[in-house]
Write an enzyme that holds these catalytic residues in place. Structure first.
Site, mmCIF file in Angstrom:
data_model
loop_
_atom_site.group_PDB
_atom_site.id
_atom_site.type_symbol
_atom_site.label_atom_id
_atom_site.label_comp_id
_atom_site.label_asym_id
_atom_site.label_seq_id
_atom_site.Cartn_x
_atom_site.Cartn_y
_atom_site.Cartn_z
ATOM 1 C CB CYS A 1 21.778 -37.291 -5.840
ATOM 2 S SG CYS A 1 21.761 -36.821 -7.592
ATOM 3 C CB CYS B 1 28.447 -39.936 -11.408
ATOM 4 S SG CYS B 1 29.145 -38.331 -12.369
ATOM 5 C CB CYS C 1 20.050 -43.426 -11.877
ATOM 6 S SG CYS C 1 19.096 -42.179 -10.931
ATOM 7 C CB CYS D 1 23.545 -41.099 -4.505
ATOM 8 S SG CYS D 1 22.346 -41.816 -5.601
#
Length: 241
Positions: A209, A236, A126, A212
């Site tokens: 996000c 990430c 993602c 998250c």
């Protein structure tokens, strides 16, 4: 001064530039880089407190740096509000890059909206679609990438130098705040009245996000609220070695 040609020249260039940049304050150092690499210096902002400091360096000193951000489509509303507030304060637009629509649609169709909760591999997939691929588009043509990384933020960043070769993106990464403390960041924000995200005062130190990120508890590591459900390096992939 040699431009970016191959690995050896890049290493020599970094060795030459590092002491020059370390002798300057960040705004002066960024100005030097824009003279050495005209039109090739970019800054990626996630609207975090460190990034807001650098945005202020750039806009308050009218430095010719292209500033961009990544909109994953899953950000907090407060982050969008801050983006508008920053634009209004400095009278500058921040370029916004979005994920490839077809790739997001395919991911959701195959694995649903919340696949990232079920495995580290899914979460990295993602992140790649929503952040890393758009970043590569945003960095195209750049030779210097300015970041808001600080050594205190995570173990993965503890030994990062002020200037380094980013092999994955084939450019030089400049980390002007790498040796700053969090308190120094806060002092700067207050001194220059730089807008920041109100979520920071609700325990959200590192903000990504909405799905998250959670607030941290007193004594927790600043990045403990990122991908809190997994055991990982809390990265990430944007700044992985």
């Amino acid at each position: 001064m040699e431009k970016l040609v191959d690995g050896m020249n890049n290493e020599a260039l970094i060795q030459e530039l590092t002491p020059q940049l370390e002798a300057l304050n960040p705004a002066e150092a960024i100005e030097l880089l824009t003279r050495q690499f005209p039109g090739k210096v970019v800054f990626s902002t996630s609207l975090g407190q460190e990034d807001q400091v650098i945005t202020d360096f750039i806009y308050r000193n009218n430095l010719p740096v292209r500033v961009f951000t990544l909109d994953t489509g899953r950000l907090f509303q407060q982050t969008y509000d801050l983006l508008d507030a920053t634009r209004a304060k400095y009278n500058h637009s921040i370029e916004t890059y979005f994920p490839n629509t077809q790739r997001v649609e395919a991911l959701v169709q195959e694995k649903g909206f919340n696949s990232f909760y079920y495995s580290v591999e899914n979460r990295k997939e993602c992140c790649f679609i929503r952040k890393i691929e758009p970043l590569k588009r945003a960095l195209a043509g750049a030779e210097i990438w300015i970041t808001g990384l600080r050594a205190e933020q995570s173990e993965n960043r503890a030994d990062m130098p002020i200037l380094e070769w980013d092999k994955g993106n084939q450019l030089i990464k400049y980390n002007p705040l790498i040796h700053w403390t969090y308190d120094e960041v806060l002092v700067y924000l207050e001194k220059y009245r730089v807008p920041d995200n109100p979520l920071h005062r609700q325990g959200f130190i590192s903000i990504g996000c909405a799905c998250c990120t959670r607030a941290i508890e007193p004594g927790e590591h600043p990045r403990a609220g990122r991908w809190w459900w997994e055991e990982s390096k809390k990265e990430c992939g944007l700044h992985s070695a």
